[in-house]
Design a protein around this motif. Sequence first.
Motif, PDB file in Angstrom:
ATOM      1  N   MET A 200       0.847  -1.209   0.000  1.00  0.00           N
ATOM      2  CA  MET A 200       0.000   0.000   0.000  1.00  0.00           C
ATOM      3  C   MET A 200       0.877   1.252   0.000  1.00  0.00           C
ATOM      4  SD  MET A 200      -2.943   1.139   2.718  1.00  0.00           S
ATOM      5  CE  MET A 200      -3.907  -0.328   2.374  1.00  0.00           C
ATOM      6  N   PRO A 201       0.687   2.184  -0.958  1.00  0.00           N
ATOM      7  CA  PRO A 201       1.503   3.401  -0.998  1.00  0.00           C
ATOM      8  C   PRO A 201       0.907   4.473  -0.071  1.00  0.00           C
ATOM      9  CG  PRO A 201       0.083   3.337  -2.899  1.00  0.00           C
ATOM     10  CD  PRO A 201      -0.207   2.077  -2.124  1.00  0.00           C
ATOM     11  N   VAL A 202       1.670   5.534   0.123  1.00  0.00           N
ATOM     12  CA  VAL A 202       1.181   6.665   0.905  1.00  0.00           C
ATOM     13  C   VAL A 202       0.210   7.468   0.048  1.00  0.00           C
ATOM     14  CG1 VAL A 202       3.259   6.765   2.320  1.00  0.00           C
ATOM     15  CG2 VAL A 202       3.147   8.059   0.167  1.00  0.00           C
ATOM     16  N   PRO A 203      -0.731   8.196   0.663  1.00  0.00           N
ATOM     17  CA  PRO A 203      -1.692   8.978  -0.133  1.00  0.00           C
ATOM     18  C   PRO A 203      -0.993  10.010  -0.993  1.00  0.00           C
ATOM     19  CG  PRO A 203      -2.441   8.776   2.135  1.00  0.00           C
ATOM     20  CD  PRO A 203      -1.034   8.243   2.103  1.00  0.00           C
ATOM     21  N   ASP A 204      -1.524  10.187  -2.186  1.00  0.00           N
ATOM     22  CA  ASP A 204      -0.999  11.164  -3.124  1.00  0.00           C
ATOM     23  C   ASP A 204      -1.649  12.513  -2.815  1.00  0.00           C
ATOM     24  OD1 ASP A 204       0.200  12.467  -5.181  1.00  0.00           O
ATOM     25  OD2 ASP A 204      -0.988  11.507  -6.775  1.00  0.00           O
ATOM     26  N   LEU A 205      -0.836  13.485  -2.474  1.00  0.00           N
ATOM     27  CA  LEU A 205      -1.336  14.812  -2.110  1.00  0.00           C
ATOM     28  C   LEU A 205      -1.379  15.786  -3.281  1.00  0.00           C
ATOM     29  CD1 LEU A 205       0.505  15.321   1.312  1.00  0.00           C
ATOM     30  CD2 LEU A 205      -1.772  14.355   0.882  1.00  0.00           C
ATOM     31  N   SER A 206      -0.905  15.383  -4.440  1.00  0.00           N
ATOM     32  CA  SER A 206      -0.887  16.302  -5.578  1.00  0.00           C
ATOM     33  C   SER A 206      -2.301  16.698  -6.023  1.00  0.00           C
ATOM     34  CB  SER A 206      -0.098  15.684  -6.735  1.00  0.00           C
ATOM     35  OG  SER A 206      -0.667  14.438  -7.119  1.00  0.00           O
ATOM     36  N   PRO A 207      -3.304  15.787  -6.069  1.00  0.00           N
ATOM     37  CA  PRO A 207      -4.659  16.259  -6.428  1.00  0.00           C
ATOM     38  C   PRO A 207      -5.224  17.250  -5.415  1.00  0.00           C
ATOM     39  CG  PRO A 207      -4.495  13.883  -6.673  1.00  0.00           C
ATOM     40  CD  PRO A 207      -3.265  14.338  -5.950  1.00  0.00           C
ATOM     41  N   PHE A 272       1.550  21.232   6.260  1.00  0.00           N
ATOM     42  CA  PHE A 272       2.580  22.138   5.743  1.00  0.00           C
ATOM     43  C   PHE A 272       2.221  22.628   4.334  1.00  0.00           C
ATOM     44  CE2 PHE A 272       5.672  19.583   8.537  1.00  0.00           C
ATOM     45  CZ  PHE A 272       5.385  20.394   9.622  1.00  0.00           C
ATOM     46  N   LEU A 273       1.626  21.725   3.533  1.00  0.00           N
ATOM     47  CA  LEU A 273       1.278  22.088   2.157  1.00  0.00           C
ATOM     48  C   LEU A 273       0.157  23.130   2.136  1.00  0.00           C
ATOM     49  CD1 LEU A 273       0.875  19.602  -0.762  1.00  0.00           C
ATOM     50  CD2 LEU A 273      -1.002  21.139  -0.255  1.00  0.00           C
ATOM     51  N   ALA A 274      -0.901  22.895   2.926  1.00  0.00           N
ATOM     52  CA  ALA A 274      -2.053  23.804   2.904  1.00  0.00           C
ATOM     53  C   ALA A 274      -1.753  25.113   3.615  1.00  0.00           C
ATOM     54  CB  ALA A 274      -3.249  23.116   3.562  1.00  0.00           C
ATOM     55  N   TRP A 275      -0.789  25.075   4.563  1.00  0.00           N
ATOM     56  CA  TRP A 275      -0.471  26.300   5.292  1.00  0.00           C
ATOM     57  C   TRP A 275       0.069  27.371   4.360  1.00  0.00           C
ATOM     58  CZ3 TRP A 275      -1.073  26.474  10.729  1.00  0.00           C
ATOM     59  CH2 TRP A 275      -0.669  27.680  11.341  1.00  0.00           C
ATOM     60  N   LYS A 276       0.822  26.958   3.350  1.00  0.00           N
ATOM     61  CA  LYS A 276       1.380  27.921   2.403  1.00  0.00           C
ATOM     62  C   LYS A 276       0.266  28.622   1.614  1.00  0.00           C
ATOM     63  CE  LYS A 276       5.570  25.173   1.766  1.00  0.00           C
ATOM     64  NZ  LYS A 276       6.424  24.426   0.796  1.00  0.00           N
ATOM     65  N   TYR A 277      -0.766  27.878   1.238  1.00  0.00           N
ATOM     66  CA  TYR A 277      -1.852  28.484   0.464  1.00  0.00           C
ATOM     67  C   TYR A 277      -2.714  29.415   1.334  1.00  0.00           C
ATOM     68  CZ  TYR A 277      -0.761  25.407  -3.437  1.00  0.00           C
ATOM     69  OH  TYR A 277      -0.121  24.787  -4.499  1.00  0.00           O
ATOM     70  N   VAL A 278      -2.874  29.059   2.603  1.00  0.00           N
ATOM     71  CA  VAL A 278      -3.636  29.946   3.491  1.00  0.00           C
ATOM     72  C   VAL A 278      -2.851  31.237   3.733  1.00  0.00           C
ATOM     73  CG1 VAL A 278      -4.692  30.171   5.761  1.00  0.00           C
ATOM     74  CG2 VAL A 278      -4.793  27.985   4.554  1.00  0.00           C
ATOM     75  N   ARG A 279      -1.558  31.115   3.873  1.00  0.00           N
ATOM     76  CA  ARG A 279      -0.719  32.299   4.084  1.00  0.00           C
ATOM     77  C   ARG A 279      -0.767  33.221   2.864  1.00  0.00           C
ATOM     78  NH1 ARG A 279       5.350  30.867   5.193  1.00  0.00           N
ATOM     79  NH2 ARG A 279       4.422  30.038   7.125  1.00  0.00           N
ATOM     80  N   ALA A 280      -0.968  32.676   1.685  1.00  0.00           N
ATOM     81  CA  ALA A 280      -0.989  33.467   0.451  1.00  0.00           C
ATOM     82  C   ALA A 280      -2.320  34.189   0.233  1.00  0.00           C
ATOM     83  CB  ALA A 280      -0.699  32.570  -0.749  1.00  0.00           C
ATOM     84  N   THR A 281      -3.316  33.923   1.015  1.00  0.00           N
ATOM     85  CA  THR A 281      -4.598  34.617   0.855  1.00  0.00           C
ATOM     86  C   THR A 281      -4.476  36.059   1.339  1.00  0.00           C
ATOM     87  OG1 THR A 281      -5.310  33.789   3.019  1.00  0.00           O
ATOM     88  CG2 THR A 281      -5.940  32.496   1.087  1.00  0.00           C
TER      89      THR A 281
END
Length: 346
Positions: A200-207, A272-281
């Motif tokens: 089983m692989p790790v979840p893909d976060l790119s989508p 960490f990934l979503a924090w960057k997008y929230v900071r950019a708002t």
Amino acid sequence: MEEMMTSENERRTHAAQAEISIRMDRLQLTVLEPLINTMDRTPAVPPNHLSAASSLDETVIQQRGRKCLPVSWSPDTELKGNSTIHSFVQTTPKNASHLTSPTLADTLRFAARKRLLFENSERIPLTQKEVDFSIPQQFEISSPIKSTPPNKKTRLEKTMEYNEPFDVALKGLSPSQLIDIIKSVTYKHPEIEYEIRKNMPVPDLSPLEQKLHYLKSNIYKGLPTSRLTSKIDSLAYSRVSTHLAAFKKCLVEQGNVLVESQHWESVIKYVFLAWKYVRATPVWDNEAHNTNRKQCFRALTNFCMTALKEGILEKDLLIDTQDKLQGMVADSEYIQSCIKQIQEQL
């Protein structure tokens, strides 16, 4: 001289008396013959019977005669007359030897006898075949409150034989369908579950990242482009408030899916990934308009805290996470709780 004045006065007196007598003659009334309809006069009535002693009103009254029924036929008049005759006949007792006017006692006695006979009479009940009061089906109104709920039919999953490649067929299924298929197969073959866990692989976060990037770009597309207007005032916020709500909703839903799947390392990576997008708002002039931004930071902090408490993470990952969280304190003070949790575990 005196004799002339006396003769003049006498002459005036005789003239005045003559004038008075003439006027008195004019005031005398002449009795005229009363107006009589010549058609009503018969030879049997003598002429001297109609004398001048009778007044004009009496003469008019005598000429009227008796009232007669109208020539035109009226159903109401005839019905009224017939009803009085029928009521007289019905209320007359049967044992009366001669017709007499009914009294009140006889009328009440006869009405009571009829009522008793009607009550004691046998009534024939109507059957359902004779009288049908059912409402046609096309006019029936079904009420969701009064009517009983219909029996819920069990949903039958339709299966089909698919001759195309197996991976192509799996792409058309929803996540819940894929989970059901895997559970049914692993229940029958437990050894397959071991193989799946091992590979089983790790979840893909790119989508997930692509969706956040798309929603963030919609926010900036909705801002005014003129140089003369501000992009962070209340007017600009009102134009992109819908996009901000959609961005927050997507961020929270994606994080909940990862938390429910209990992929704890992927949860921290997503924070960490979503924090960057929230900071950019955008940061708005009015502090009340920054509520969505703060709620997004608070949701990501909760995801990180849940992963640190529930998951068993390696030491190197904890240290790396602590270093990254130090740079996020400036955006939100809530992240300090996660730093304290990591320090306790280390």
